[in-house]
Design a protein around this motif. Structure first.
Motif, short mmCIF file in Angstrom:
data_model
loop_
_atom_site.label_atom_id
_atom_site.label_comp_id
_atom_site.label_asym_id
_atom_site.label_seq_id
_atom_site.Cartn_x
_atom_site.Cartn_y
_atom_site.Cartn_z
N ILE A 12 -12.26 0.10 -40.64
CA ILE A 12 -12.99 0.29 -39.40
C ILE A 12 -14.38 -0.34 -39.46
N ALA A 13 -15.15 0.01 -40.47
CA ALA A 13 -16.57 -0.37 -40.52
C ALA A 13 -16.84 -1.87 -40.67
N PRO A 14 -16.15 -2.58 -41.56
CA PRO A 14 -16.51 -3.99 -41.74
C PRO A 14 -15.84 -4.91 -40.72
N SER A 15 -16.46 -6.05 -40.51
CA SER A 15 -15.78 -7.09 -39.75
C SER A 15 -14.82 -7.80 -40.71
N ILE A 16 -13.75 -8.34 -40.16
CA ILE A 16 -12.80 -9.11 -40.95
C ILE A 16 -12.59 -10.41 -40.20
N SER A 17 -12.94 -11.52 -40.82
CA SER A 17 -12.85 -12.81 -40.13
C SER A 17 -11.48 -13.47 -40.28
N SER A 18 -10.68 -13.04 -41.23
CA SER A 18 -9.36 -13.64 -41.41
C SER A 18 -8.36 -12.97 -40.47
N PRO A 19 -7.29 -13.68 -40.13
CA PRO A 19 -6.26 -13.10 -39.25
C PRO A 19 -5.60 -11.89 -39.88
N ILE A 20 -5.26 -10.95 -39.03
CA ILE A 20 -4.52 -9.74 -39.40
C ILE A 20 -3.31 -9.72 -38.46
N PRO A 21 -2.12 -9.37 -38.93
CA PRO A 21 -1.00 -9.27 -37.99
C PRO A 21 -1.38 -8.38 -36.80
N GLY A 22 -1.26 -8.93 -35.62
CA GLY A 22 -1.65 -8.20 -34.41
C GLY A 22 -3.09 -8.44 -33.99
N MET A 23 -3.88 -9.04 -34.87
CA MET A 23 -5.29 -9.37 -34.58
C MET A 23 -5.55 -10.77 -35.14
N PRO A 24 -5.06 -11.80 -34.45
CA PRO A 24 -5.13 -13.16 -34.98
C PRO A 24 -6.54 -13.70 -35.21
N ASP A 25 -7.53 -13.11 -34.57
CA ASP A 25 -8.91 -13.55 -34.75
C ASP A 25 -9.68 -12.63 -35.68
N GLY A 26 -8.98 -11.76 -36.41
CA GLY A 26 -9.65 -10.78 -37.26
C GLY A 26 -10.12 -9.61 -36.41
N LYS A 27 -11.18 -8.93 -36.87
CA LYS A 27 -11.69 -7.77 -36.11
C LYS A 27 -13.19 -7.66 -36.28
N PRO A 28 -13.87 -7.20 -35.24
CA PRO A 28 -15.31 -6.99 -35.36
C PRO A 28 -15.63 -5.70 -36.11
N ALA A 29 -16.82 -5.62 -36.62
CA ALA A 29 -17.28 -4.40 -37.31
C ALA A 29 -17.24 -3.22 -36.34
N GLY A 30 -16.83 -2.07 -36.86
CA GLY A 30 -16.80 -0.85 -36.08
C GLY A 30 -15.54 -0.67 -35.24
N VAL A 31 -14.64 -1.63 -35.28
CA VAL A 31 -13.39 -1.55 -34.53
C VAL A 31 -12.26 -1.26 -35.51
N ALA A 32 -11.45 -0.28 -35.18
CA ALA A 32 -10.32 0.06 -36.06
C ALA A 32 -9.30 -1.06 -36.08
N CYS A 33 -8.78 -1.34 -37.25
CA CYS A 33 -7.71 -2.32 -37.40
C CYS A 33 -6.48 -1.83 -36.64
N ILE A 34 -5.81 -2.73 -35.97
CA ILE A 34 -4.61 -2.38 -35.21
C ILE A 34 -3.48 -1.87 -36.11
N GLN A 35 -3.56 -2.17 -37.40
CA GLN A 35 -2.52 -1.77 -38.34
C GLN A 35 -2.68 -0.35 -38.88
N LEU A 36 -3.70 0.39 -38.42
CA LEU A 36 -3.85 1.79 -38.84
C LEU A 36 -2.86 2.65 -38.07
N ASP A 37 -2.19 3.55 -38.78
CA ASP A 37 -1.27 4.45 -38.10
C ASP A 37 -2.00 5.72 -37.66
N GLU A 38 -1.28 6.67 -37.12
CA GLU A 38 -1.89 7.89 -36.59
C GLU A 38 -2.56 8.75 -37.67
N ARG A 39 -2.20 8.54 -38.92
CA ARG A 39 -2.83 9.26 -40.04
C ARG A 39 -3.94 8.44 -40.71
N LEU A 40 -4.30 7.32 -40.08
CA LEU A 40 -5.30 6.38 -40.59
C LEU A 40 -4.84 5.74 -41.90
#
Length: 83
Positions: A12-40
């Motif tokens: 959640i906290a860090p930005s990730i600049s590399s592609p993640i399945p479901g997030m081809p542009d990575g993710k910004p800081a503070g945004v939960a990764c789309i790959q987290l399940d309901e139990r985190l």
């Protein structure tokens, strides 16, 4: 140190600049990764599609602190300091 169940601060906290399945542009800081399940938990943990950057982020006391809240703050602060 083992990862805390239900923490997901490193997903959640860090930005990730590399592609993640479901997030081809990575993710910004503070945004939960789309790959987290309901139990985190990470749906990609142990899978070949898990990004190398995620595999390279080990649990460490100086990054994870003593609680999820501390981990979110510490990792967020590291993110802010490296911008």
């Amino acid at each position: 140190m083992e990862c805390r169940s239900g923490c997901a601060a490193c997903c959640i906290a860090p930005s990730i600049s590399s592609p993640i399945p479901g997030m081809p542009d990575g993710k910004p800081a503070g945004v939960a990764c789309i790959q987290l399940d309901e139990r985190l938990g990470c749906r990609l943990f142990g899978q070949p599609t898990r990004p190398a950057v995620c595999d390279g982020f080990p649990a460490q006391a100086d990054v994870c602190g003593e609680s999820r809240e501390q981990a979110l703050w510490l990792i967020g602060e590291l993110e802010r300091l490296t911008i």
